[in-house]
Design a protein around this motif. Structure first.
Motif, PDB file in Angstrom:
ATOM      1  N   MET A 241      43.374  31.407  46.449  1.00 60.98           N
ATOM      2  CA  MET A 241      43.541  32.845  46.653  1.00 60.98           C
ATOM      3  C   MET A 241      45.020  33.186  46.820  1.00 60.98           C
ATOM      4  SD  MET A 241      40.564  34.086  46.426  1.00 60.98           S
ATOM      5  CE  MET A 241      40.864  35.752  47.034  1.00 60.98           C
TER       6      MET A 241
ATOM      7  N   THR B 204      48.894  39.973  50.807  1.00 62.56           N
ATOM      8  CA  THR B 204      47.480  40.139  51.145  1.00 62.56           C
ATOM      9  C   THR B 204      47.310  40.915  52.447  1.00 62.56           C
ATOM     10  OG1 THR B 204      46.800  38.134  49.990  1.00 62.56           O
ATOM     11  CG2 THR B 204      45.373  38.905  51.750  1.00 62.56           C
TER      12      THR B 204
ATOM     13  N   VAL C 294      47.269  38.845  40.185  1.00 66.50           N
ATOM     14  CA  VAL C 294      45.983  38.936  40.891  1.00 66.50           C
ATOM     15  C   VAL C 294      46.198  39.494  42.291  1.00 66.50           C
ATOM     16  CG1 VAL C 294      44.116  37.595  41.935  1.00 66.50           C
ATOM     17  CG2 VAL C 294      44.758  37.174  39.565  1.00 66.50           C
ATOM     18  N   CYS C 295      47.225  39.023  42.978  1.00 66.30           N
ATOM     19  CA  CYS C 295      47.535  39.534  44.317  1.00 66.30           C
ATOM     20  C   CYS C 295      47.842  41.026  44.275  1.00 66.30           C
ATOM     21  CB  CYS C 295      48.700  38.754  44.906  1.00 66.30           C
ATOM     22  SG  CYS C 295      49.052  39.127  46.640  1.00 66.30           S
TER      23      CYS C 295
ATOM     24  N   ASN D 221      44.614  42.994  43.582  1.00 66.58           N
ATOM     25  CA  ASN D 221      43.741  43.023  44.762  1.00 66.58           C
ATOM     26  C   ASN D 221      44.201  44.069  45.763  1.00 66.58           C
ATOM     27  OD1 ASN D 221      42.201  40.953  43.690  1.00 66.58           O
ATOM     28  ND2 ASN D 221      43.124  39.358  44.952  1.00 66.58           N
TER      29      ASN D 221
ATOM     30  N   THR E 171      39.562  39.378  37.681  1.00 67.53           N
ATOM     31  CA  THR E 171      38.513  38.370  37.834  1.00 67.53           C
ATOM     32  C   THR E 171      38.469  37.488  36.597  1.00 67.53           C
ATOM     33  OG1 THR E 171      36.770  39.693  36.760  1.00 67.53           O
ATOM     34  CG2 THR E 171      37.128  40.053  39.122  1.00 67.53           C
ATOM     35  N   ASP E 172      37.530  36.541  36.586  1.00 67.84           N
ATOM     36  CA  ASP E 172      37.247  35.866  35.325  1.00 67.84           C
ATOM     37  C   ASP E 172      36.280  36.751  34.535  1.00 67.84           C
ATOM     38  OD1 ASP E 172      34.619  35.381  36.212  1.00 67.84           O
ATOM     39  OD2 ASP E 172      35.030  33.291  36.746  1.00 67.84           O
TER      40      ASP E 172
ATOM     41  N   LYS F  10      33.651  37.038  38.524  1.00 69.61           N
ATOM     42  CA  LYS F  10      33.923  36.266  39.739  1.00 69.61           C
ATOM     43  C   LYS F  10      35.430  36.160  39.964  1.00 69.61           C
ATOM     44  CE  LYS F  10      29.809  33.390  39.092  1.00 69.61           C
ATOM     45  NZ  LYS F  10      29.307  32.006  38.837  1.00 69.61           N
ATOM     46  N   PRO F  11      35.862  35.952  41.213  1.00 70.90           N
ATOM     47  CA  PRO F  11      37.300  35.768  41.455  1.00 70.90           C
ATOM     48  C   PRO F  11      37.858  34.620  40.622  1.00 70.90           C
ATOM     49  CG  PRO F  11      36.128  36.056  43.525  1.00 70.90           C
ATOM     50  CD  PRO F  11      35.072  35.925  42.458  1.00 70.90           C
TER      51      PRO F  11
ATOM     52  N   SER G  11      39.551  31.319  39.741  1.00 68.50           N
ATOM     53  CA  SER G  11      39.756  30.065  40.469  1.00 68.50           C
ATOM     54  C   SER G  11      41.147  29.554  40.121  1.00 68.50           C
ATOM     55  CB  SER G  11      38.688  29.041  40.080  1.00 68.50           C
ATOM     56  OG  SER G  11      37.400  29.508  40.423  1.00 68.50           O
TER      57      SER G  11
ATOM     58  N   TYR H  13      41.429  41.759  33.567  1.00 70.57           N
ATOM     59  CA  TYR H  13      42.130  42.733  34.405  1.00 70.57           C
ATOM     60  C   TYR H  13      41.681  44.122  33.956  1.00 70.57           C
ATOM     61  CZ  TYR H  13      45.608  39.165  35.796  1.00 70.57           C
ATOM     62  OH  TYR H  13      46.241  38.065  36.308  1.00 70.57           O
TER      63      TYR H  13
END
Length: 280
Positions: A122, A141, A227-228, A231, A238-239, A243-244, A246, A262
């Protein structure tokens, strides 16, 4: 080591300094020696220049004190993966020049990308510097997203969807089919980092890659910082299953088995995921 908000803010400031220094060098330098390296299945993933290494050296020089102080590992595009990222609680995830091909061609679409990622995959800090526009984007975050150090929110959405993607993806039949279904325009120019950023600057917009068996599809360092930022803006990163992403798997640093998505809003993301199911 457990990092608190104070630690994350301090690390973000150091990453910002590193990105600005590397970005300044990139903006003032032209590549002389273009080489090809082992990588994914596209030209964009295989080209590298001496400026990539110079930018990485600048970044690592700035980040150097943090490795011992905060017990951090490192994953960066221009060095071998020593897998310390799998043992430490956090690691720097760095792409010194994402979009080397646009950089070589002297067209927009390249950026410095620095993220701090937890062992669980993450992103905790994301920093992106655009050397063309001299714009800095970052997020921490739980603390929001920022554009040139000012709090940043998505601009008001227009009426037409934009697909902003890699040139190679723009040439895939599935991209054209999704564009037709969404009545969307397609722009294929930048690297992964600036494609994601351009989507945020021009909503409604999306950037996606369907899963594929061939090695490629981008690596952790192509996506971690953005991604950060997504979020923290409440956008979707996501993928292709929703899902988030990996971003710290032991078996591979490549994202091709999962794809990436995205989107500037959840409804658009859901439409693309549904289209992927019908087109696969």
């Amino acid at each position: 080591m457990n990092l608190n908000f104070k630690h994350l803010n301090a690390l973000a400031e150091i990453a910002i300094r590193a990105a600005r220094k590397a970005g300044k060098h990139i903006s003032e330098t032209r590549p002389i020696n273009v080489q090809h390296k082992e990588g994914g299945d596209t030209l964009a993933s295989q080209v590298v220049t001496e400026v990539d290494q110079q930018a990485q050296d600048i970044i690592l020089e700035t980040l150097e004190p943090t490795f011992a102080q905060f017990d951090l590992a490192l994953l960066t595009e221009e060095s071998a993966d020593d897998e310390s990222r799998l043992a430490k609680d956090y690691f720097w995830c760095i792409d010194p020049i994402d979009g080397t091909l646009p950089f070589i061609e002297s067209v927009p679409g390249y950026a410095v990308s620095i993220a701090l990622v937890s062992r669980s995959g993450m992103p905790q800090v994301g920093v992106v510097y655009d050397p063309v526009e001299h714009t800095l984007y970052h997020a921490i975050t739980g603390q929001g997203a920022f554009r040139d150090s000012m709090p940043w929110n998505l601009p008001e959405a227009g009426s037409k969807v934009r697909i902003i993607t890699d040139r190679s993806v723009a040439a895939y039949p599935y991209c054209g089919k999704v564009a037709t279904a969404l009545n969307a325009s397609v722009k294929g120019q930048g690297g992964a980092v600036m494609n994601a950023i351009w989507c945020l600057e021009n909503p409604p917009a999306c950037y996606f890659k369907f899963p594929k068996p061939e090695k490629g599809g981008g690596c952790f360092w192509d996506y971690a910082a953005t991604v950060c930022i997504y979020n923290e803006l409440g956008a979707i990163a996501t993928d292709m299953s929703g899902k988030p992403m990996s971003l710290n798997l032991p078996e591979s640093i490549y994202m091709n088995p999962f794809g990436i998505l995205y989107a500037t809003d959840s409804k658009l993301a859901q439409k693309i995921i549904a289209l992927k199911e019908t087109l696969s």
